[in-house]
Every structure is written in structure tokens, then in C-alpha cells.
Design a protein around this motif. Structure first.
Motif, PDB file in Angstrom:
ATOM      1  N   LEU A   1       0.919  -1.104  -0.089  1.00  0.00           N
ATOM      2  CA  LEU A   1      -0.129  -0.165   0.000  1.00  0.00           C
ATOM      3  C   LEU A   1       0.980   1.138   0.063  1.00  0.00           C
ATOM      4  CD1 LEU A   1      -2.627  -1.001   2.726  1.00  0.00           C
ATOM      5  CD2 LEU A   1      -2.787  -0.999   0.046  1.00  0.00           C
ATOM      6  N   PRO A   2       0.342   2.264  -0.421  1.00  0.00           N
ATOM      7  CA  PRO A   2       1.180   3.485  -0.088  1.00  0.00           C
ATOM      8  C   PRO A   2       1.674   3.843   1.116  1.00  0.00           C
ATOM      9  CG  PRO A   2      -0.923   4.229  -1.188  1.00  0.00           C
ATOM     10  CD  PRO A   2      -0.993   2.871  -0.705  1.00  0.00           C
ATOM     11  N   ASP A   3       1.149   3.491   2.199  1.00  0.00           N
ATOM     12  CA  ASP A   3       2.160   3.730   3.400  1.00  0.00           C
ATOM     13  C   ASP A   3       3.166   2.553   3.465  1.00  0.00           C
ATOM     14  OD1 ASP A   3       0.660   1.242   3.915  1.00  0.00           O
ATOM     15  OD2 ASP A   3      -0.567   2.121   5.341  1.00  0.00           O
ATOM     16  N   GLY A   4       3.307   1.615   2.834  1.00  0.00           N
ATOM     17  CA  GLY A   4       4.464   0.750   2.805  1.00  0.00           C
ATOM     18  C   GLY A   4       4.021  -0.556   3.247  1.00  0.00           C
ATOM     19  N   ARG A   5       2.687  -0.664   3.947  1.00  0.00           N
ATOM     20  CA  ARG A   5       2.432  -2.055   4.341  1.00  0.00           C
ATOM     21  C   ARG A   5       2.107  -3.060   3.194  1.00  0.00           C
ATOM     22  NH1 ARG A   5      -2.468  -4.201   5.571  1.00  0.00           N
ATOM     23  NH2 ARG A   5      -3.622  -2.251   4.976  1.00  0.00           N
ATOM     24  N   GLU A   6       2.847  -4.244   3.221  1.00  0.00           N
ATOM     25  CA  GLU A   6       2.698  -5.209   2.313  1.00  0.00           C
ATOM     26  C   GLU A   6       1.356  -6.027   2.381  1.00  0.00           C
ATOM     27  OE1 GLU A   6       6.200  -7.504   2.608  1.00  0.00           O
ATOM     28  OE2 GLU A   6       7.533  -5.858   1.725  1.00  0.00           O
ATOM     29  N   ILE A   7       0.747  -6.294   1.116  1.00  0.00           N
ATOM     30  CA  ILE A   7      -0.536  -7.069   1.184  1.00  0.00           C
ATOM     31  C   ILE A   7      -0.277  -8.250   0.334  1.00  0.00           C
ATOM     32  CG2 ILE A   7      -2.020  -5.007   1.891  1.00  0.00           C
ATOM     33  CD1 ILE A   7      -2.699  -4.709  -1.043  1.00  0.00           C
ATOM     34  N   VAL A   8       0.402  -8.345  -0.721  1.00  0.00           N
ATOM     35  CA  VAL A   8       0.342  -9.416  -1.321  1.00  0.00           C
ATOM     36  C   VAL A   8       1.845  -9.932  -1.703  1.00  0.00           C
ATOM     37  CG1 VAL A   8      -0.083 -10.295  -3.933  1.00  0.00           C
ATOM     38  CG2 VAL A   8      -1.695  -8.782  -2.765  1.00  0.00           C
ATOM     39  N   ARG A   9       1.876 -11.327  -1.779  1.00  0.00           N
ATOM     40  CA  ARG A   9       3.293 -11.748  -1.941  1.00  0.00           C
ATOM     41  C   ARG A   9       3.104 -12.716  -2.852  1.00  0.00           C
ATOM     42  NH1 ARG A   9       7.823 -12.492   1.105  1.00  0.00           N
ATOM     43  NH2 ARG A   9       9.603 -13.465  -0.102  1.00  0.00           N
TER      44      ARG A   9
ATOM     45  N   PRO B   1      -4.379 -16.316   3.204  1.00  0.00           N
ATOM     46  CA  PRO B   1      -3.330 -15.718   4.267  1.00  0.00           C
ATOM     47  C   PRO B   1      -2.249 -16.184   4.186  1.00  0.00           C
ATOM     48  CG  PRO B   1      -5.522 -16.172   5.010  1.00  0.00           C
ATOM     49  CD  PRO B   1      -5.443 -16.997   3.862  1.00  0.00           C
ATOM     50  N   ALA B   2      -1.067 -15.289   4.384  1.00  0.00           N
ATOM     51  CA  ALA B   2       0.388 -15.794   4.839  1.00  0.00           C
ATOM     52  C   ALA B   2       0.774 -15.045   5.828  1.00  0.00           C
ATOM     53  CB  ALA B   2       1.155 -15.509   3.284  1.00  0.00           C
ATOM     54  N   GLU B   3       2.076 -15.231   6.149  1.00  0.00           N
ATOM     55  CA  GLU B   3       2.757 -14.459   7.349  1.00  0.00           C
ATOM     56  C   GLU B   3       2.643 -13.262   7.237  1.00  0.00           C
ATOM     57  OE1 GLU B   3       7.215 -15.241   5.741  1.00  0.00           O
ATOM     58  OE2 GLU B   3       6.577 -16.156   7.874  1.00  0.00           O
ATOM     59  N   GLY B   4       2.635 -12.329   8.168  1.00  0.00           N
ATOM     60  CA  GLY B   4       2.984 -10.902   8.208  1.00  0.00           C
ATOM     61  C   GLY B   4       1.706 -10.308   7.671  1.00  0.00           C
ATOM     62  N   GLY B   5       0.559 -10.773   7.730  1.00  0.00           N
ATOM     63  CA  GLY B   5      -0.622 -10.122   7.317  1.00  0.00           C
ATOM     64  C   GLY B   5      -0.712 -10.041   5.826  1.00  0.00           C
ATOM     65  N   ARG B   6       0.031 -10.445   5.080  1.00  0.00           N
ATOM     66  CA  ARG B   6       0.077 -10.665   3.454  1.00  0.00           C
ATOM     67  C   ARG B   6      -0.711 -11.646   3.105  1.00  0.00           C
ATOM     68  NH1 ARG B   6       5.897  -9.728   4.513  1.00  0.00           N
ATOM     69  NH2 ARG B   6       6.035 -11.875   4.322  1.00  0.00           N
ATOM     70  N   PHE B   7      -1.156 -11.693   1.914  1.00  0.00           N
ATOM     71  CA  PHE B   7      -2.040 -12.818   1.055  1.00  0.00           C
ATOM     72  C   PHE B   7      -1.125 -13.216  -0.172  1.00  0.00           C
ATOM     73  CE2 PHE B   7      -5.239 -10.609   3.549  1.00  0.00           C
ATOM     74  CZ  PHE B   7      -6.090 -11.461   3.909  1.00  0.00           C
ATOM     75  N   GLU B   8      -1.054 -14.426  -0.251  1.00  0.00           N
ATOM     76  CA  GLU B   8      -0.705 -15.070  -1.495  1.00  0.00           C
ATOM     77  C   GLU B   8      -1.557 -15.791  -2.241  1.00  0.00           C
ATOM     78  OE1 GLU B   8       2.945 -18.544  -1.963  1.00  0.00           O
ATOM     79  OE2 GLU B   8       2.476 -17.980  -0.126  1.00  0.00           O
ATOM     80  N   PRO B   9      -1.445 -15.578  -3.583  1.00  0.00           N
ATOM     81  CA  PRO B   9      -2.319 -16.343  -4.833  1.00  0.00           C
ATOM     82  C   PRO B   9      -1.909 -17.679  -4.853  1.00  0.00           C
ATOM     83  CG  PRO B   9      -0.880 -14.522  -5.829  1.00  0.00           C
ATOM     84  CD  PRO B   9      -0.529 -14.533  -4.186  1.00  0.00           C
ATOM     85  N   ARG B  10      -2.785 -18.615  -4.910  1.00  0.00           N
ATOM     86  CA  ARG B  10      -2.521 -20.094  -4.804  1.00  0.00           C
ATOM     87  C   ARG B  10      -3.295 -20.423  -5.810  1.00  0.00           C
ATOM     88  NH1 ARG B  10      -1.324 -21.529   1.380  1.00  0.00           N
ATOM     89  NH2 ARG B  10       0.361 -19.987   1.885  1.00  0.00           N
ATOM     90  N   LEU B  11      -3.004 -21.474  -6.653  1.00  0.00           N
ATOM     91  CA  LEU B  11      -3.797 -22.124  -7.703  1.00  0.00           C
ATOM     92  C   LEU B  11      -4.534 -23.231  -6.669  1.00  0.00           C
ATOM     93  CD1 LEU B  11      -4.468 -22.396 -10.670  1.00  0.00           C
ATOM     94  CD2 LEU B  11      -2.874 -24.414 -10.533  1.00  0.00           C
ATOM     95  N   SER B  12      -5.902 -23.234  -6.820  1.00  0.00           N
ATOM     96  CA  SER B  12      -6.973 -23.928  -6.006  1.00  0.00           C
ATOM     97  C   SER B  12      -7.590 -25.023  -7.053  1.00  0.00           C
ATOM     98  CB  SER B  12      -7.725 -23.279  -5.283  1.00  0.00           C
ATOM     99  OG  SER B  12      -7.165 -22.448  -4.120  1.00  0.00           O
ATOM    100  N   ALA B  13      -8.171 -25.975  -6.679  1.00  0.00           N
ATOM    101  CA  ALA B  13      -8.950 -26.971  -7.247  1.00  0.00           C
ATOM    102  C   ALA B  13     -10.400 -26.259  -7.541  1.00  0.00           C
ATOM    103  CB  ALA B  13      -9.071 -28.158  -6.506  1.00  0.00           C
ATOM    104  N   MET B  14     -10.883 -26.321  -8.810  1.00  0.00           N
ATOM    105  CA  MET B  14     -12.470 -26.021  -8.937  1.00  0.00           C
ATOM    106  C   MET B  14     -13.201 -26.705  -8.345  1.00  0.00           C
ATOM    107  SD  MET B  14     -13.466 -23.356 -10.652  1.00  0.00           S
ATOM    108  CE  MET B  14     -12.239 -22.956 -12.111  1.00  0.00           C
ATOM    109  N   PRO B  15     -14.126 -26.252  -7.530  1.00  0.00           N
ATOM    110  CA  PRO B  15     -15.265 -27.003  -7.061  1.00  0.00           C
ATOM    111  C   PRO B  15     -16.084 -27.578  -8.150  1.00  0.00           C
ATOM    112  CG  PRO B  15     -15.159 -24.911  -6.111  1.00  0.00           C
ATOM    113  CD  PRO B  15     -14.282 -24.826  -7.191  1.00  0.00           C
ATOM    114  N   ALA B  16     -16.472 -28.811  -7.641  1.00  0.00           N
ATOM    115  CA  ALA B  16     -17.297 -29.679  -8.621  1.00  0.00           C
ATOM    116  C   ALA B  16     -18.622 -28.764  -8.984  1.00  0.00           C
ATOM    117  CB  ALA B  16     -17.583 -31.110  -8.061  1.00  0.00           C
TER     118      ALA B  16
END
Length: 704
Positions: free
Chosen positions: A500-508, A686-701
Motif C-alpha cells: 500500500l502507499p504507506d508501505g504495508r505489504e499486502i500481496v506476496r 493468508p500468509a505470514e505478516g498479514g500478507r496474502f498469497e495467490p495460490r492455484l486451487s482446485a475448481m469445485p465440482a
């Protein structure tokens, strides 16, 4: 050597040659020695001005030309080569030397910070090599480039102002001779003065005044057109307008800065610069006259002789007045700056009420909005009251000062007149010269309010340009986030961290791939950085590190949840961001029908406030019609169907698959019904440090 080859360098050599000719010509009458010596000084100033600001160079160059013209004209007059009537209208010998003094003043003030702030805004126009603007016919053929036209118009304006000063000098000597003829009861001399001096001067004065207005208006119009285009194109270019709020530069209300401040800055720059130099020319000219009149001035009621007493008196009078004016008027600078800001805030709030009128009405928020507008308007009133009382104090002093200055020289010179040491004409000339010198020295006093507003405008435009520069720097480097087109198929991200503009990391994201041809659904809780990831892929998000690569040569279109609907016709709204001539009427109608908006297919030329006329779902479908027209290789949908019901949403996705078979769709959404319209799902975990990480997930039936 390079300096000698430049325009000012060539002019310097020519000036030195003329000065040498005037100094060394044997047996020929020539102007006084100081005129010739001033020519060598002028040549040196021209060489020293080679690295000067493009705007200030114009003034120095004109003064150099002015010196040459005046020196040569006086020489021709001395030789009898000019008609007596023309020779009588020429300014005194010292005028040529005055041009050198003015050039030296311009060179000296070029190092002053307020002047540098002004030239940083003014120079790009006068240094531009753009072809002349076709929007304006005035002076369009006055140069090969727009910058050259601007330089030529400034030079012409300076010459016109100096011609006006020369006429003012002519009137001063006319009044002296006319009053002397009245005192001597010489009717023939009186009528000769009226017919052969006053009438030519009056005709020239009117003609020059009219021409000056035409030149000044043409310059302001052409300069404003160029600077306005330059600023808004830069502001809108490469997402700069989006990044400005992320900089540390105060640049609120860019609309006001581009429209109001540009107009005021140009008008004030052209008026003050030429007027200031005109006043300087008048000052030098009339100081010489005043010195001549009071060379052996005897202090009234004494036998004390003070050479040039009236000169010292008027200078002291003006210096004290200027100092007191500055003390009284200094707070106006801050008050004027504040007034521009609060006015803009109030206007912006009114505009937002117009844009969001439906939301306000639905929420019954009129009282809250009225309360907020009242607070903003009270800020305007409070600040303006401060301006009123400060101006009253300033006007009380300046009016009193001006009234005293009309009688002051007469009181000083009257004893000499009553003692018959000077004539009535000399008394009148003394009063007139004193008034002109005092008026020139009082330029700062009389223009303080304008100068205060001018400084505020310069600060606002300067901060706006700095904000754009910083926003452009964010686009170029950011915090280490790099964009490229190294891939030939998929969109990839490596070592990606978004903040974010204030320096807080949100995505890894150490590794993220959006494959070509496979529809991807991006899901996750609100605030997990889904839209921020889209912005980074689109290349407009500056905060982060790592690398994002998009396929080379492939187009992309991002549709947000709330689409932008421009003002104007429906045709323009659907074609946006392309121009209306890009698509045929039938293509636009087909796109509207495909987006389930057939009721608008025959209203393409209807002009309306479509952002208020269309419902939220209709606005989203209109944006999808744009995608059908644009046929992008990549289509990013940031909850772009959230306002649609599930059945309509399903129909839209089927239509997109059929209409855009070569387009890869990447969607952000929360509904589970979106799963069946996509081939894979990426979930923000959710990941460490309040960040979020995009991960490939299985498509629900699919639900049965």
C-alpha cells in the motif's frame, strides 16, 4: 566558441562592431562617449546570457536590438539623415544606455529563486519546437514553430511598450514647451506645439495602445492553448493522474490548476513582465530628466545647494512607501493561496454532489451534504474576510500615499517658481517627471495585490508540475516493481510483493502464471489485494517489488466494478477509450445487443448524463460492450458483473466466450456461480505478516 555561434553570440559581435564604429569613426558626429562604451557592455551581457532561461533571453535580445536601433537612429539624426519631425520624436541619448542597464538587470535577477520558479513554468512554451497551433489564427504565420511565435510576440510586445515610453517622454517635453509658450503669451509657439507635437504624439499613442492590446491578447491565447494542452496531456499520460495522490507533493484540484491557474499565470506573467520593464524604462528616462532639472537645486528657504535633490527625494519617498506596503500587504500572499484552495474544495464538493446525486437521494443524505457544504463555504467566507480587512489596510495606505505624491513635488519646487528661478513649463515638467519616477518606483506598491495572487498561482502550478514529475518517476521505477513483455504466451509474476502507499505489504507471490487461453477466476476475502494485483498487471500500481511480464504485442482491457462513463453521446460512451470514428454504427449496435442492451441500439447520437441515466447493471453491460468492440487479447474483469443477477451474468459469460474466442478472461469475483465459467481458480490465501498469497486451487465440482 559555441556561445559565439548562437543567436545571442552573433548579436553580441554585431553590437561590439557598432560600438567600435561609433567610437572610432573619424570626423563624423556621433552620440556621447558613454553610448559607445555602453555598447561594449551590451556585447558582454549578450555573451553572458547565452545560458539564460528561454523566456528571459527574449528580453536581453530585445534590449540588444534596442541599443543598436537607438544608437544608430541618434547617429542618423545627428548627421541630418532623418526628417526633423522624426528626429524630434526620438528619445534622448541616454535611452540607448538605459537598454544596457535593463539587460544587466534581467541577467542579475535570473539567479533569484522566485524568477527561476516562474521561468520553469514559462520556458517549455518558448523553447518548444511544436508546429504552430491550428486552433488559433492570430499570428499563426509569425514563426515556423509555436515557440518561435511566442518569442517573436514577446519581443514585439517589448518594442511596443518601449515605444509607449518614448511617447510618454515626448509628452513630458511637450508640456514643458506648451506651458512656457502660455507663460510667454506666444500664440504661434502654442499652436505649433499643438499641431506638430501633440497631435502626432496623440495619434501614435492611440495606435500603439490598440496594437499592444492585439499583440498581448494573441500571445496570451496562444500560450494558454499550448500550456493547457501540455499539462492535461501530461496529467492524463501513462496513468500520471492516478499516481499523483500517492506522491508527497500537495497537488489538490488539478482541474483548477489546469484551467484557472494556467490562465491567471499567463495573464499575470505577460502583464507584469512587460509592464515592469516598461516602468523600468520610464524610471531611468525620467530620473535623468529630474536630475537635469534639479542639478543645482537650492533647498527651499535656505542657500544650501543639493545636486539632484529631487532624484534623492523621490527615491527615498518610494523606498519608504514600498517598505511599508510590503509590511502591510505580506499576509495577502498566504491568504490568496488559501482562498484558491478553499474555493476549489467547495467547487469539487458541489461537483461530487451532482455526480452522486442518486446515491445521496437514496440515502436521504441531503442534510449531511448541506452541512458539509456549509462547513466548506464558511472556510471561504472566513478566509475572504481576512483578505477584505488586509486589503482595506493596504488601500488606506496606498491611496493616502498616492494623494500625497500629487502635491509633494509642487510644494518642493514652488518656492523656486515664485522666486522666478524656473519657468512655469519647468515647474510643470518637474511635477510630471517626479510623478513618473514616483509612479515607476511605486510599481511594487500599486501591484502588490496582483503580485500576491501571482505568487500563489506560481506556487500552485509549480507544485502540480513537481507532483506530475514524481508520479512519472513512480511509473518508471516505483519501489522496485518492474513491468515487461518478456513472455510470448502467459502473464507471469516472479518474486512479486505488492504494498500500500504507506508501505504495508499486502500481496506476496513468488511465482504466478495466468495461462493464455484458460479463463482464470481470482477469489479471496475483501482487502486481500485482488484488485491491487490487477492494477500491478495493468502497469498502473507503483508500490511493490518483483517483476510482472505480459505477452509481447498483445492487448489488454481492464473493466472495474464501477465503469467510467464519459460525458457526451452514447456512441462515445460505448466506443470509449477509442474514438467514435473507430467503429461503424452497426458494430456499435451489435455490441449493445450482445451485451443485452438492445433498447439503446438506436440512441447512439443521444447526448445525456449516461452515468446517471443508466442503472448499475446497465453501466456494467455497457462496459462489456466496449470489450466486444475492442476484442482484446486479455480481458480482466474486476467484479465487472457484480451488479447483474446470476442468470444475466451467466448469459454474459457465454456471450463473451462466443464473441471473443481469442480472448483470455481473468475475473475477480465472490459468487460461487462464477466457477463454471472459468477453467481454473486462483485463491488469495493468508500468509505470514498479514500478507496474502495467490495460490492455484482446485475448481469445485459443479452443483447438481
Amino acid at each position: 566558441m559555441a556561445a559565439l555561434k548562437s543567436g545571442l553570440g552573433i548579436q553580441a559581435v554585431l553590437t561590439a562592431l557598432v560600438a567600435l564604429l561609433l567610437l572610432a569613426a573619424p570626423g563624423l558626429p556621433s552620440p556621447p562617449l558613454y553610448v559607445s562604451l555602453a555598447g561594449f557592455a551590451m556585447a558582454g551581457i549578450l555573451l553572458a546570457s547565452n545560458t539564460l532561461s528561454a523566456y528571459l533571453k527574449i528580453f536581453v535580445s530585445v534590449y540588444g536590438i534596442g541599443y543598436l536601433l537607438l544608437a544608430l537612429a541618434k547617429t542618423l539624426a545627428t548627421l541630418g539623415a532623418l526628417p526633423a519631425m522624426v528626429a524630434a520624436l526620438l528619445p534622448p541619448d541616454f535611452a540607448a544606455t538605459g537598454a544596457v542597464v535593463f539587460a544587466a538587470i534581467v541577467l542579475a535577477i535570473s539567479y533569484w529563486k522566485p524568477i527561476r520558479d516562474i521561468t520553469l513554468i514559462a520556458d517549455p512554451y518558448f523553447a518548444s519546437h511544436d508546429t504552430p497551433s491550428r486552433e488559433i489564427g492570430m499570428f499563426r504565420r509569425f514563426g515556423r514553430t509555436e515557440g518561435q511565435i511566442g518569442r517573436n510576440l514577446v519581443a514585439l510586445s517589448i518594442f511596443v511598450n518601449f515605444a509607449d515610453v518614448a511617447i510618454t517622454l515626448g509628452f513630458n517635453f511637450y508640456y514643458r514647451d506648451m506651458y512656457n509658450s502660455l507663460q510667454a503669451l506666444d500664440a504661434q509657439a502654442f499652436w505649433n506645439q499643438v499641431v506638430w507635437t501633440f497631435i502626432p504624439l496623440a495619434v501614435l499613442n492611440v495606435a500603439i495602445g490598440m496594437f499592444d492590446l492585439y499583440v498581448d491578447s494573441g500571445l496570451q491565447l496562444r500560450w494558454r492553448t499550448w500550456l493547457t494542452h501540455s499539462l492535461y496531456e501530461r496529467w492524463l499520460g501513462d496513468g500520471t493522474h492516478y499516481r499523483i495522490p500517492f506522491t508527497d507533493e500537495h497537488a489538490d484540484n488539478p482541474d483548477q490548476r489546469i484551467q484557472s491557474d494556467v490562465n491567471a499565470f499567463i495573464a499575470q506573467t505577460t502583464t507584469l513582465s512587460t509592464r515592469l520593464l516598461s516602468q523600468a524604462a520610464q524610471l531611468v528616462s525620467f530620473i535623468v530628466i529630474l536630475w537635469t532639472l534639479s542639478r543645482d537645486f537650492v533647498l527651499p528657504f535656505t542657500d544650501t545647494v543639493i545636486p539632484g535633490f529631487l532624484v534623492w527625494l523621490v527615491i527615498a519617498y518610494a523606498v519608504v512607501g514600498t517598505w511599508l506596503t510590503h509590511i502591510i500587504g505580506k499576509p495577502l500572499i498566504g491568504l490568496d493561496y488559501r482562498q484558491e484552495q478553499v474555493e476549489a474544495d467547495f467547487r469539487f464538493a458541489l461537483a461530487r454532489n451532482r455526480i452522486y446525486s442518486e446515491q445521496i437521494a437514496l440515502l436521504r443524505g441531503e442534510r449531511a451534504e448541506a452541512s458539509r457544504l456549509t462547513t466548506l463555504f464558511h472556510a471561504i467566507v472566513d478566509n475572504y474576510v481576512g483578505i477584505i480587512f488586509r486589503r482595506i489596510k493596504l488601500i488606506a495606505f496606498t491611496f493616502s500615499y498616492r494623494q500625497a505624491s500629487t502635491i509633494f513635488p509642487l510644494i518642493i519646487a514652488a518656492p523656486s517658481f515664485f522666486a522666478k528661478k524656473i519657468t512655469l513649463g519647468a515647474l510643470q515638467q518637474t511635477s510630471n517627471a517626479f510623478s513618473n519616477v514616483q509612479g515607476s518606483l511605486n510599481f511594487f506598491i500599486n501591484s502588490y495585490t496582483i503580485l500576491a495572487a501571482y505568487k500563489a498561482n506560481t506556487i500552485r502550478l509549480g507544485s502540480f508540475k513537481r507532483a506530475m514529475t514524481k508520479a512519472e518517476a513512480l511509473a518508471g521505477a516505483g519501489y522496485g516493481l518492474a513491468q515487461g513483455n518478456d513472455t510470448t504466451g502467459s502473464v507471469t509474476a516472479r518474486g512479486l510483493t505488492l504494498a500500500l502507499p504507506d508501505g504495508r505489504e499486502i500481496v506476496r507471490a513468488e511465482e504466478l502464471t495466468l495461462p493464455k487461453g484458460a479463463a482464470t477466476l481470482l477469489t479471496g476475502p475483501s482487502g486481500s489485494g485482488k484488485s491491487t494485483l490487477f492494477r500491478a498487471i495493468a502497469g498502473i500500481w507503483p508500490f511493490g517489488k518483483g517483476r510482472v511480464d505480459v505477452p509481447a504485442g498483445q492487448s489488454a482491457l481492464v473493466l472495474p466494478q464501477r465503469p467510467y462513463i464519459p460525458l457526451g453521446s452514447l456512441r462515445g460512451a460505448v466506443a470509449y477509450p477509442n474514438t467514435v470514428d473507430r467503429f461503424s454504427d452497426e458494430e456499435i449496435r451489435d455490441a449493445l445487443r450482445a451485451a443485452q442492451l438492445p433498447q439503446f441500439a438506436d440512441r447512439l447520437d443521444e447526448v445525456d448524463t449516461w452515468d446517471r441515466r443508466l442503472s448499475g447493471g446497465e453501466q456494467q453491460r455497457l462496459a462489456l460492450a466496449r470489450a466486444i468492440l475492442a476484442k482484446p487479447d486479455w480481458l480482466f474483469l474486476d467484479e465487472a458483473t457484480a451488479a447483474l443477477d446470476e442468470e444475466t451474468e451467466a448469459g454474459i459469460y457465454r456471450m463473451l466466450r462466443e464473441s471473443l474466442p481469442g480472448t483470455t478472461i481473468v475475473s475477480i469475483g465472490h459468487r460461487s456461480t462464477l466457477n463454471r465459467h472459468h477453467d481454473q481458480r486462483v485463491e488469495m490465501k493468508p500468509a505470514e505478516g498479514g500478507r496474502f498469497e495467490p495460490r492455484l486451487s482446485a475448481m469445485p465440482a459443479p452443483a447438481e
